[in-house]
Write a protein that holds these residues in place. Sequence first.
Motif, short mmCIF file in Angstrom:
data_model
loop_
_atom_site.label_atom_id
_atom_site.label_comp_id
_atom_site.label_asym_id
_atom_site.label_seq_id
_atom_site.Cartn_x
_atom_site.Cartn_y
_atom_site.Cartn_z
N LEU A 1 3.96 -6.02 -0.85
CA LEU A 1 4.30 -6.89 0.04
C LEU A 1 3.47 -5.78 1.52
CD1 LEU A 1 4.65 -9.50 2.26
CD2 LEU A 1 7.62 -8.58 1.37
N LEU A 2 4.44 -5.01 1.79
CA LEU A 2 4.03 -3.73 2.45
C LEU A 2 2.45 -3.06 2.82
CD1 LEU A 2 5.52 -1.70 4.79
CD2 LEU A 2 5.18 0.31 3.16
N SER A 3 1.33 -3.51 1.47
CA SER A 3 0.62 -3.14 1.90
C SER A 3 -0.91 -3.89 2.26
CB SER A 3 -0.38 -2.96 -0.27
OG SER A 3 0.10 -1.19 -0.36
N SER A 4 -0.46 -5.36 1.61
CA SER A 4 -0.79 -6.51 2.90
C SER A 4 -0.18 -6.89 3.59
CB SER A 4 0.22 -8.06 1.75
OG SER A 4 -0.23 -7.92 0.65
N ILE A 5 0.27 -6.56 4.59
CA ILE A 5 0.87 -5.95 6.19
C ILE A 5 -0.28 -5.45 6.16
CG2 ILE A 5 2.92 -5.67 7.68
CD1 ILE A 5 5.16 -6.42 5.74
N ILE A 6 -0.17 -4.11 5.66
CA ILE A 6 -1.23 -2.96 6.84
C ILE A 6 -2.64 -3.79 6.80
CG2 ILE A 6 -2.27 -1.05 7.00
CD1 ILE A 6 0.30 -0.10 4.99
N GLY A 7 -3.10 -4.77 5.30
CA GLY A 7 -4.34 -5.17 4.96
C GLY A 7 -4.56 -6.41 6.31
N SER B 1 -11.28 -6.21 3.79
CA SER B 1 -9.69 -6.01 4.14
C SER B 1 -8.44 -6.75 2.99
CB SER B 1 -9.03 -7.19 5.39
OG SER B 1 -9.44 -8.33 4.24
N THR B 2 -9.47 -6.63 1.54
CA THR B 2 -8.50 -6.81 0.39
C THR B 2 -8.96 -5.47 -0.65
OG1 THR B 2 -9.81 -9.37 0.34
CG2 THR B 2 -8.41 -8.34 -1.69
N TYR B 3 -10.66 -4.94 0.08
CA TYR B 3 -9.97 -3.73 -1.02
C TYR B 3 -9.32 -2.52 0.04
CZ TYR B 3 -14.56 -5.88 -2.88
OH TYR B 3 -15.19 -7.09 -3.43
N VAL B 4 -9.41 -2.99 1.26
CA VAL B 4 -8.08 -1.48 1.57
C VAL B 4 -6.65 -2.08 0.99
CG1 VAL B 4 -7.13 -1.31 4.23
CG2 VAL B 4 -9.74 -1.82 3.87
N THR B 5 -6.18 -3.01 1.60
CA THR B 5 -5.48 -3.22 0.59
C THR B 5 -4.71 -2.80 -0.37
OG1 THR B 5 -5.56 -5.09 1.92
CG2 THR B 5 -3.30 -5.13 0.63
N THR B 6 -6.26 -3.22 -1.04
CA THR B 6 -6.16 -2.87 -2.39
C THR B 6 -5.39 -1.00 -3.06
OG1 THR B 6 -7.39 -4.20 -3.34
CG2 THR B 6 -6.69 -2.51 -5.03
N GLY B 7 -6.54 -0.77 -2.17
CA GLY B 7 -6.05 1.04 -2.19
C GLY B 7 -5.23 1.73 -1.36
N ILE B 8 -4.46 0.64 -0.69
CA ILE B 8 -3.76 1.21 0.06
C ILE B 8 -2.03 1.43 -0.43
CG2 ILE B 8 -2.03 0.40 1.97
CD1 ILE B 8 -3.62 0.04 3.69
N TYR B 9 -2.13 -0.07 -1.84
CA TYR B 9 -1.42 -0.39 -2.44
C TYR B 9 -1.09 0.51 -4.25
CZ TYR B 9 0.91 -2.56 -6.57
OH TYR B 9 1.35 -2.93 -7.19
N ALA B 10 -2.71 1.25 -4.48
CA ALA B 10 -3.06 2.08 -5.54
C ALA B 10 -1.69 3.32 -5.08
CB ALA B 10 -4.42 2.64 -5.90
N VAL B 11 -2.17 4.14 -3.59
CA VAL B 11 -1.65 5.28 -3.66
C VAL B 11 -0.84 5.14 -3.28
CG1 VAL B 11 -1.99 7.17 -1.25
CG2 VAL B 11 -4.01 5.18 -2.10
N LEU B 12 -0.16 4.07 -2.72
CA LEU B 12 1.50 4.41 -1.95
C LEU B 12 2.23 4.27 -3.57
CD1 LEU B 12 2.13 1.78 0.97
CD2 LEU B 12 2.27 4.47 0.50
N THR B 13 2.03 3.00 -4.32
CA THR B 13 2.31 3.18 -5.92
C THR B 13 2.35 4.67 -6.12
OG1 THR B 13 0.76 2.51 -6.79
CG2 THR B 13 2.69 0.80 -6.25
#
Length: 695
Positions: A275-281, A300-312
């Motif tokens: 959810l946090l990644s989607s907010i940033i995206g 914007s979808t790919y940015v969200t995906t990348g943020i999620y992978a790194v943060l998890t």
Amino acid sequence: MFDISTQAVQIVSIVISVLSLGVAAWLYKWVKSQPSSNARIAEIGKYIQQGANTFLKREYLILARFTGIAAILILILLPKPIWTTGNISENVFMAISYIFGTVLSALAGKIGIQVATIANIKAAEAATKGVKPSFMAGFRGGAVMGMAVVGSSLLGVTLVLMLIGDASAVLGFSFGASSLALFAKAGGGIFTKTADISADLVGKVELGMEEDDPRNPAVIADNVGDNVGDVAGMGADLFDSNVASMSAALVMATTLGGLTGKNVIMVFVYAAIGLLSSIIGVATARIGEKGDPSRALNSSTYVTTGIYAVLTALATYLFGLEWRIWGATAIGLIVGTIIGITSDYFTNDTKPIVHAVADASKSGPAFTILSGFSYGLLSALPSLVGIAVTALLAYNICDPLGTGYGMFGISMSALGMLSIVGMIISNDAYGPIVDNARGLAEMGGLGEKVIAITDDLDSAGNTVKAVTKGFAISAAGLTVIALLGAFMSEVNTAAKELGIQGVANFDIMNPTVFFGLIIGISIPAVFSAMLMLGVNKNAQRMVAEIHRQWETIPGLKEGKKDVKPDYDKCIDIATTGSLQELIPAGVIAILSTIVVGFIGGVSAIGGFLTGNIASGLLLALLMSNAGGLWDNSKKYVEAGNCGGKGSPAHKAAVVGDTVGDPFKDTAGPSLNTQITVVSLVSSLLSTLFLLYSIF
């Protein structure tokens, strides 16, 4: 390394959920503050808003009765029949959780309608200033839906588990969300395609009108349908998918390590980061003055995906979580993205397959249907392979952790695939908003340049909608495989309490399992047929009404000033017909599950769910992709290719789009909700199926 407690991660989940709802409120205020001064557009926009709210009110009144009856049955029967348990509070909590799930799911739909019917006006008028302001009004309108839906789903699951302390109650909450989503998606889908088909067949094919000609009596109903089907219905659908994936993971997590174990912590950590990644995206989504809307949505979808992978990965390292389970989650995320790309290849109007179907249309509608249906069948393969490979890899990566971890790995891969669902919903809701904006621009007389801008935005919305539907169906596929694991967990827990034999697997050579398998395969086909026949019957009534108005209202055909069609009559036909048709299909799906369970017990249900999942996924992917392909083939011809507007290819492409409409917007996306609902019914009734069955 830091230690983190279950309570701490649940509090953080609540904080991120509230932040998401705050972002939704800010975006809503931003959209509302955008300028709009065109009186004609405001008038038409009000028609659309009133029609959508009237439909939603009538639909929710019917569903409130269904919810009341279902809640009473749950109170009496679940998790155990009230006459066999000494603790009635479990049944009370289950019924309350169910009602809570339906209320939040309904609220998701209402929020979506509220913002979409404002954002469409803002996006239409913003198009007079260029692509960028119109795109931002449409996207941020959709993002309100994305943030509100995912924020409320995470908040709901967290509160139910914290306050009740029982993962089975989370299944009750999920069933509430799923049952309402099933009817909302079916009802909204029948409404929107009734109007769309009628408007196209009479307006475009018979009379050669433009898409949103205000002389067409069905045109307002068509715009209302975009909101009740693609906004309210899809919002409830993805709310349900997100809740179901978390519910399946939590049931297995508590079975493996209790309510306070690391497995439960992982579910909440990964869901909250999603959810946090989607907010940033959403916050970083941008487009240039002459930018490509499709590229902006996808990036914007790919940015969200990348943020999620790194943060998890970072959270897994910092909190000492299990890397194998992170691996299963990452596989779900990556394969979800790949499935989206393959859906785009089959449905994007810049790609060769859409061009091939448009070219086939020059030879007549039969070739449009044949080629589109064939490519639709082919398009299911990459997604089904993706689901199969994800399940296989996730199972084998996590299986060495111990008994039960293989299925838990599959549930976490589903969670990973749905982790960026906030962005997916934002992209999905953008589609109907800009579709409405295109209609408003034409009916408001804003000129060809503005209509061309909204056409570009609408085309991007159609492509992205096909991608998000493929993504949602695939994620639902993994979720219901995980729910199959949750069903086994529930069965074995109940069997242990009752002192009887549980189940280790479902052997299809067992005649009881095979019986369930064959019935399960047939239900998605029957369910789809009932929905599409509902569209067919309703559209015939509306076509007759359009003809009646053209023949009896003087000056309507000529477009005389101050002569308006009776828009309300078409809205009423779509509303009444869809509400009559939405309950039977859903009830058949639920009743067939119950009948199979009481005939063959848990073994038959294992086969039933397996057949239902396989058949449902194939049909859902075929119909969603074929429908998107036909739609964009029509738009490709209308852009001046293969003879352009009014040519034989155009008329054939419109017929193809007409067939594809109930495929992609009624039956296709309703099927993933149907397979989720029957899986949840099976898990909730597992004790009853163990105790009472003929074979």
